[in-house]
Write a protein that holds these residues in place. Structure first.
Motif, PDB file in Angstrom:
ATOM      1  N   LYS A   1       0.832  -1.212   0.000  1.00  0.00           N
ATOM      2  CA  LYS A   1       0.000   0.000   0.000  1.00  0.00           C
ATOM      3  C   LYS A   1       0.862   1.257   0.000  1.00  0.00           C
ATOM      4  O   LYS A   1       0.447   2.304  -0.506  1.00  0.00           O
ATOM      5  CB  LYS A   1      -0.926  -0.013   1.210  1.00  0.00           C
ATOM      6  CG  LYS A   1      -2.000  -1.112   1.145  1.00  0.00           C
ATOM      7  CD  LYS A   1      -2.899  -1.050   2.352  1.00  0.00           C
ATOM      8  CE  LYS A   1      -4.051  -2.051   2.236  1.00  0.00           C
ATOM      9  NZ  LYS A   1      -3.582  -3.445   2.070  1.00  0.00           N
ATOM     10  N   ASP A   2       2.048   1.172   0.608  1.00  0.00           N
ATOM     11  CA  ASP A   2       2.963   2.302   0.590  1.00  0.00           C
ATOM     12  C   ASP A   2       4.403   1.775   0.638  1.00  0.00           C
ATOM     13  O   ASP A   2       4.641   0.596   0.949  1.00  0.00           O
ATOM     14  CB  ASP A   2       2.692   3.276   1.731  1.00  0.00           C
ATOM     15  CG  ASP A   2       2.670   2.587   3.089  1.00  0.00           C
ATOM     16  OD1 ASP A   2       3.551   1.739   3.344  1.00  0.00           O
ATOM     17  OD2 ASP A   2       1.776   2.894   3.900  1.00  0.00           O
ATOM     18  N   LEU A   3       5.349   2.644   0.363  1.00  0.00           N
ATOM     19  CA  LEU A   3       6.744   2.213   0.238  1.00  0.00           C
ATOM     20  C   LEU A   3       7.381   1.728   1.532  1.00  0.00           C
ATOM     21  O   LEU A   3       8.191   0.794   1.506  1.00  0.00           O
ATOM     22  CB  LEU A   3       7.594   3.348  -0.357  1.00  0.00           C
ATOM     23  CG  LEU A   3       7.440   3.574  -1.868  1.00  0.00           C
ATOM     24  CD1 LEU A   3       8.429   4.636  -2.331  1.00  0.00           C
ATOM     25  CD2 LEU A   3       7.646   2.285  -2.639  1.00  0.00           C
TER      26      LEU A   3
ATOM     27  N   ASP B   1       1.373  14.530  -8.826  1.00  0.00           N
ATOM     28  CA  ASP B   1       0.544  13.327  -8.722  1.00  0.00           C
ATOM     29  C   ASP B   1       0.694  12.433  -9.957  1.00  0.00           C
ATOM     30  O   ASP B   1      -0.257  11.834 -10.439  1.00  0.00           O
ATOM     31  CB  ASP B   1      -0.924  13.696  -8.515  1.00  0.00           C
ATOM     32  CG  ASP B   1      -1.733  12.518  -7.948  1.00  0.00           C
ATOM     33  OD1 ASP B   1      -1.154  11.719  -7.180  1.00  0.00           O
ATOM     34  OD2 ASP B   1      -2.915  12.380  -8.301  1.00  0.00           O
TER      35      ASP B   1
ATOM     36  N   GLN C   1       7.963   8.829  -5.166  1.00  0.00           N
ATOM     37  CA  GLN C   1       6.504   8.805  -5.017  1.00  0.00           C
ATOM     38  C   GLN C   1       5.952   7.488  -5.566  1.00  0.00           C
ATOM     39  O   GLN C   1       6.396   7.000  -6.612  1.00  0.00           O
ATOM     40  CB  GLN C   1       5.879   9.981  -5.752  1.00  0.00           C
ATOM     41  CG  GLN C   1       6.403  11.343  -5.322  1.00  0.00           C
ATOM     42  CD  GLN C   1       6.190  11.606  -3.848  1.00  0.00           C
ATOM     43  OE1 GLN C   1       5.083  11.445  -3.332  1.00  0.00           O
ATOM     44  NE2 GLN C   1       7.257  12.000  -3.157  1.00  0.00           N
ATOM     45  N   TYR C   2       4.976   6.938  -4.835  1.00  0.00           N
ATOM     46  CA  TYR C   2       4.416   5.628  -5.191  1.00  0.00           C
ATOM     47  C   TYR C   2       2.897   5.730  -5.232  1.00  0.00           C
ATOM     48  O   TYR C   2       2.273   6.257  -4.316  1.00  0.00           O
ATOM     49  CB  TYR C   2       4.862   4.602  -4.153  1.00  0.00           C
ATOM     50  CG  TYR C   2       4.229   3.230  -4.280  1.00  0.00           C
ATOM     51  CD1 TYR C   2       4.501   2.413  -5.377  1.00  0.00           C
ATOM     52  CD2 TYR C   2       3.373   2.745  -3.277  1.00  0.00           C
ATOM     53  CE1 TYR C   2       3.933   1.143  -5.472  1.00  0.00           C
ATOM     54  CE2 TYR C   2       2.811   1.483  -3.365  1.00  0.00           C
ATOM     55  CZ  TYR C   2       3.084   0.689  -4.463  1.00  0.00           C
ATOM     56  OH  TYR C   2       2.526  -0.570  -4.554  1.00  0.00           O
ATOM     57  N   ARG C   3       2.308   5.240  -6.308  1.00  0.00           N
ATOM     58  CA  ARG C   3       0.862   5.243  -6.470  1.00  0.00           C
ATOM     59  C   ARG C   3       0.423   3.907  -7.064  1.00  0.00           C
ATOM     60  O   ARG C   3       1.191   3.232  -7.758  1.00  0.00           O
ATOM     61  CB  ARG C   3       0.404   6.366  -7.409  1.00  0.00           C
ATOM     62  CG  ARG C   3       0.785   7.764  -6.983  1.00  0.00           C
ATOM     63  CD  ARG C   3      -0.096   8.283  -5.861  1.00  0.00           C
ATOM     64  NE  ARG C   3       0.183   9.691  -5.605  1.00  0.00           N
ATOM     65  CZ  ARG C   3       1.160  10.145  -4.828  1.00  0.00           C
ATOM     66  NH1 ARG C   3       1.982   9.286  -4.224  1.00  0.00           N
ATOM     67  NH2 ARG C   3       1.329  11.440  -4.645  1.00  0.00           N
TER      68      ARG C   3
END
Length: 485
Positions: A402-404, A447, A426-428
């Protein structure tokens, strides 16, 4: 001697024919004799001084042999650990590199057939190429000549005798240039391996490409460093393409090998190598300046042989060069997040506009372009290493993180930092697909806004903004995004 650079010339004021006009006829005879003797003595002293000056200044001494200094490190490398003789055999056996396609991503059916045919017909030579990349050092001696063993690589096929102490700017960098061309074979091999799901061959080709790049940059010179970096960047593009392909899954240990390889390269190439460039400038100075034996001297025009004292003295020029190169090295070692404009650029412009130090600015290398290339490569490496950690998490947990922070330290010791921002990338997750990106040179998170995914265009726009001191383009740089199956 032909000069590869231009020094601005200035008109030197010519003295009048009569420096002193004495009306001897109107003076007493004794006074006339005294004045005449003084004028004669003064003229004789001036002439004697000029002759001695010309004799002392007319010979350019070359106390330093920088080529021998650069080659001295080869003395400690055993013959059986030198890669160039093996590379030479491989290159002489390889077929025409023009038979390979111009690009490997994306790969089309016609290009795949070209690669298969080429690799099959050159299998033995390519095996030697791989063998050479594993050896300790390139072991290629620098020279302004071409030995008989290498003469087949040049038009006419004749050896060119080398000089005992040649100018560094006259060096024939034959081996590094040939290896940069030969990298095309290994890149093609890796591209075909990806298409055919040959994981072992892909790993071997990638490892070989990094070994070849290290050999290219063996001599501490900016031009060879740039050649090596171009090979690394093409290799990174192939690795990224493989990681983005959901149908191409390297083994866990293979991903770990590639991540470690990238990490080692990044740690060893944080700076722009300017030692060789400074050595080249010192060589230029010793060939275009007189030497008074105490480390000083005056500039001598290479075309006319005349000295010019309006240009900085030998000591002044070398001292200023040491300061400028040291400042450049420090600035260009900084990550992109600390560089919004080049601080040394105004000084270079000022030097270029002056006659006194124009020689220094005219021969200063294009380090600004090299800096942008270096930072983009390091950023791409950060992206790939982070992407590998994300992929390893997915394989173990069956879903994307879900996140780094969820991937560190189990799958990567420490998350790489964005070169443009003092935090991880940044991670999406968009449409169930993960994406990694840098906020880019404008230092604002858009974004994942994309204007271009081409690193060459990234460099073009960023370099322009740095040189002109204008705001960077408003975009994020996508470093990795999983493709749909």
């Amino acid at each position: 001697m032909n000069s590869l650079f231009t020094v601005k010339k200035s008109s030197i004021a010519k003295p009048t024919d009569n420096l002193c006009e004495v009306e001897l006829a109107t003076r007493p005879k004794a006074l006339r004799l005294k004045v005449a003797f003084q004028l004669f003595a003064s003229a004789w002293l001036v002439a004697w001084g000029a002759v001695n000056f010309c004799i002392a200044q007319d010979t350019v001494e070359l106390p330093d042999n920088f080529v021998a200094e650069l080659n001295r490190r080869l003395e400690s490398i055993p013959e059986d650990e030198r890669a160039w003789p093996v590379y030479r055999e491989a290159l002489l056996e390889l077929g025409n590199l023009n038979l390979l396609p111009e690009q490997f991503t994306p790969m089309h059916a016609r290009g795949l057939k070209q690669i298969r045919d080429y690799l099959e017909s050159n299998r033995k030579a390519i095996a030697k190429l791989h063998q050479a990349t594993k050896l300790r050092a390139l072991g290629y001696p620098l020279s302004d000549g071409i030995p008989m063993a290498d003469s087949q690589f040049i038009p006419g096929g004749r050896a060119i005798p080398g000089s005992a102490n040649p100018p560094l700017m006259d060096l024939k960098l034959l081996a590094p240039q040939l290896l940069a061309e030969a990298a095309k074979v290994l890149l093609a091999e890796a591209a075909l391996a990806q298409h055919e799901q040959d994981h072992d061959q892909f790993e071997q080709s990638v490892v070989a490409l990094f070994g070849l790049a290290e050999h290219i940059s063996e001599h501490d010179m900016l031009i060879t460093e740039n050649l090596a970096r171009s090979v690394v960047q093409l290799t990174i593009t192939l690795i990224r393409d493989g990681l983005e392909d959901p149908n191409f899954e390297l083994e866990v240990d293979q991903l770990a090998t590639i991540s470690k390889l990238l990490d080692s390269y990044a740690k060893a190439h944080q700076e722009i190598g300017l030692d060789g460039a400074l050595l080249l400038f010192r060589d230029i100075v010793q060939r275009h300046y007189t030497d008074d034996g105490a480390g000083d001297g005056v500039f001598r025009d290479p075309e006319t042989g005349r000295t010019n004292r309006l240009i900085a003295s030998r000591r002044e020029m070398l001292d200023r060069a040491e300061e400028l190169y040291a400042a450049a090295k420090d600035e260009l070692a900084q990550p992109a997040r600390k560089v919004t404009k080049f601080a040394i650029l105004p000084e270079l412009i000022q030097l270029d506009e002056s006659q006194k130090y124009h020689l220094l600015s005219a021969t200063f290398p294009n380090v600004f372009s090299s800096y942008c290339d270096k930072e983009i490569v390091l950023l791409q490496i950060a992206g790939i290493r982070t992407a590998i950690a994300i992929e390893l998490y997915r394989r173990k947990n069956g879903e994307w993180p879900k996140d780094l922070p969820m991937v560190s330290p189990q799958f990567i010791d420490e998350l790489p930092i964005d070169r443009f921002f003092d935090s991880p990338l940044q991670y999406r997750i968009r449409d169930r697909r993960p994406m990694l990106y840098s906020i880019g040179p404008n230092r604002r998170d858009g974004d994942g806004k994309v204007v271009s995914s081409d690193p060459a265009e990234w460099k073009l726009t960023w370099h322009q903004s740095l040189m002109q001191g204008t705001p960077a383009r408003n975009e994020d740089w996508i470093l990795w995004q999983q493709r749909l199956p």
